[in-house]
Design an enzyme around this catalytic site. Structure first.
Site, PDB file in Angstrom:
ATOM      1  N   ASP A  35       0.967  -1.282  -0.146  1.00 22.98           N
ATOM      2  CA  ASP A  35      -0.081  -0.011  -0.019  1.00 22.98           C
ATOM      3  C   ASP A  35       0.869   1.291  -0.033  1.00 22.98           C
ATOM      4  O   ASP A  35       1.870   1.329   0.736  1.00 22.98           O
ATOM      5  CB  ASP A  35      -1.001  -0.073   1.347  1.00 22.98           C
ATOM      6  CG  ASP A  35      -1.942   0.861   1.162  1.00 22.98           C
ATOM      7  OD1 ASP A  35      -3.341   0.480   1.208  1.00 22.98           O
ATOM      8  OD2 ASP A  35      -1.685   2.299   1.226  1.00 22.98           O
ATOM      9  N   ILE A  36       0.536   2.142  -0.832  1.00 26.35           N
ATOM     10  CA  ILE A  36       1.249   3.269  -0.759  1.00 26.35           C
ATOM     11  C   ILE A  36       1.227   4.578   0.418  1.00 26.35           C
ATOM     12  O   ILE A  36       2.096   5.060   0.555  1.00 26.35           O
ATOM     13  CB  ILE A  36       0.705   4.139  -2.186  1.00 26.35           C
ATOM     14  CG1 ILE A  36       1.938   5.147  -2.770  1.00 26.35           C
ATOM     15  CG2 ILE A  36      -0.516   5.214  -1.806  1.00 26.35           C
ATOM     16  CD1 ILE A  36       1.684   5.626  -4.206  1.00 26.35           C
ATOM     17  N   HIS A 105     -10.080  -5.346  -3.272  1.00 25.43           N
ATOM     18  CA  HIS A 105      -8.733  -5.319  -2.613  1.00 25.43           C
ATOM     19  C   HIS A 105      -9.157  -5.818  -1.439  1.00 25.43           C
ATOM     20  O   HIS A 105     -10.102  -5.362  -0.761  1.00 25.43           O
ATOM     21  CB  HIS A 105      -7.811  -4.140  -2.953  1.00 25.43           C
ATOM     22  CG  HIS A 105      -8.685  -2.811  -2.541  1.00 25.43           C
ATOM     23  ND1 HIS A 105      -9.446  -2.314  -3.294  1.00 25.43           N
ATOM     24  CD2 HIS A 105      -8.583  -2.244  -1.252  1.00 25.43           C
ATOM     25  CE1 HIS A 105      -9.890  -1.163  -2.583  1.00 25.43           C
ATOM     26  NE2 HIS A 105      -9.113  -1.359  -1.545  1.00 25.43           N
ATOM     27  N   HIS A 107      -7.063  -5.622   2.186  1.00 19.97           N
ATOM     28  CA  HIS A 107      -5.925  -5.210   3.123  1.00 19.97           C
ATOM     29  C   HIS A 107      -5.382  -6.065   3.955  1.00 19.97           C
ATOM     30  O   HIS A 107      -6.208  -6.601   4.693  1.00 19.97           O
ATOM     31  CB  HIS A 107      -6.051  -3.987   3.834  1.00 19.97           C
ATOM     32  CG  HIS A 107      -6.701  -2.950   2.939  1.00 19.97           C
ATOM     33  ND1 HIS A 107      -5.964  -1.435   2.793  1.00 19.97           N
ATOM     34  CD2 HIS A 107      -8.002  -2.649   2.407  1.00 19.97           C
ATOM     35  CE1 HIS A 107      -6.848  -0.612   2.210  1.00 19.97           C
ATOM     36  NE2 HIS A 107      -8.032  -1.417   1.802  1.00 19.97           N
TER      37      HIS A 107
HETATM   38  P1  AMP Z   1      -9.776   1.437   0.109  1.00 14.64           P
HETATM   39  O1  AMP Z   1     -10.261   2.871   0.802  1.00 14.64           O
HETATM   40  O2  AMP Z   1     -10.167   0.242   0.709  1.00 14.64           O
HETATM   41  O3  AMP Z   1     -10.334   1.657  -1.350  1.00 14.64           O
HETATM   42  O4  AMP Z   1      -8.072   1.545  -0.011  1.00 14.64           O
HETATM   43  C1  AMP Z   1      -7.442   2.049  -0.988  1.00 14.64           C
HETATM   44  C2  AMP Z   1      -5.863   1.806  -0.739  1.00 14.64           C
HETATM   45  O5  AMP Z   1      -5.195   1.831  -1.946  1.00 14.64           O
HETATM   46  C3  AMP Z   1      -5.614   2.965   0.190  1.00 14.64           C
HETATM   47  O6  AMP Z   1      -5.147   2.332   1.363  1.00 14.64           O
HETATM   48  C4  AMP Z   1      -4.415   3.539  -0.537  1.00 14.64           C
HETATM   49  O7  AMP Z   1      -3.347   4.108   0.276  1.00 14.64           O
HETATM   50  C5  AMP Z   1      -3.981   2.600  -1.376  1.00 14.64           C
HETATM   51  N1  AMP Z   1      -3.538   3.169  -2.784  1.00 14.64           N
HETATM   52  C6  AMP Z   1      -4.080   4.039  -3.656  1.00 14.64           C
HETATM   53  N2  AMP Z   1      -3.291   4.306  -4.623  1.00 14.64           N
HETATM   54  C7  AMP Z   1      -2.280   3.325  -4.542  1.00 14.64           C
HETATM   55  C8  AMP Z   1      -1.221   3.012  -5.478  1.00 14.64           C
HETATM   56  N3  AMP Z   1      -0.912   3.586  -6.543  1.00 14.64           N
HETATM   57  N4  AMP Z   1      -0.223   1.983  -4.821  1.00 14.64           N
HETATM   58  C9  AMP Z   1      -0.338   1.142  -3.877  1.00 14.64           C
HETATM   59  N5  AMP Z   1      -1.447   1.619  -3.007  1.00 14.64           N
HETATM   60  C10 AMP Z   1      -2.433   2.705  -3.355  1.00 14.64           C
END
Ligand code: AMP
Length: 120
Positions: A35-36, A105, A107
């Site tokens: 995760d970024i 996704h 986590h």
């Molecule tokens: P959600 O709120 O469950 O949709 O979580 C989306 C997740 O994606 C968040 O924890 C972000 O930090 C993560 N995220 C967004 N863009 C990226 C990216 N380019 N690479 C990795 N993680 C990302």
């Protein structure tokens, strides 16, 4: 429930190789990457390669092979990241779940004591 997949979402772009990612594990059916904005020492996102919006979409429409492949990827991520003391798996969905990216996704969060599940 109708699920409309937007192929311009950021994880679709990652799957097409248009955006870089820090890959933890990849198979025919799933990709796992860091995760970024990590919330803990371990914070990995596991995504299916198929076009599914959310957990309920994936659980309803993905083939048995996709579903098994996804769960095998989860097991591999837990093994690779070494979350032997435990972890949390979170799948946010739609508005009430505060889902930001509309590609299913999971986590995988760990590496520290996480506290109770919900704060509010
Ligand atoms: P959600 O709120 O469950 O949709 O979580 C989306 C997740 O994606 C968040 O924890 C972000 O930090 C993560 N995220 C967004 N863009 C990226 C990216 N380019 N690479 C990795 N993680 C990302």
């Amino acid at each position: 429930m109708q699920f409309d997949y937007d192929d311009q979402n950021i994880f679709a772009k990652i799957l097409r190789g248009e955006i870089p990612n820090k890959t933890v594990y990849e198979s025919d059916h799933a990709l796992a990457f860091e995760d970024i904005q990590p919330q803990a020492p371990v914070h990995v996102l596991v995504i299916p390669k198929g076009a599914y919006v959310s957990l309920d979409h994936f659980a309803r429409d993905a083939s048995p092979e996709e579903q098994v492949g996804f769960m095998q990827a989860v097991a591999e991520v837990c093994r690779i990241t070494g979350v032997d003391d435990g972890f949390r798996a979170i799948a946010n969905a739609r508005t009430h779940g505060v889902q930001d990216v509309p590609h299913f996704h999971l986590h995988i969060i760990g590496g520290r004591q996480l506290g109770r599940m919900l704060q509010g």
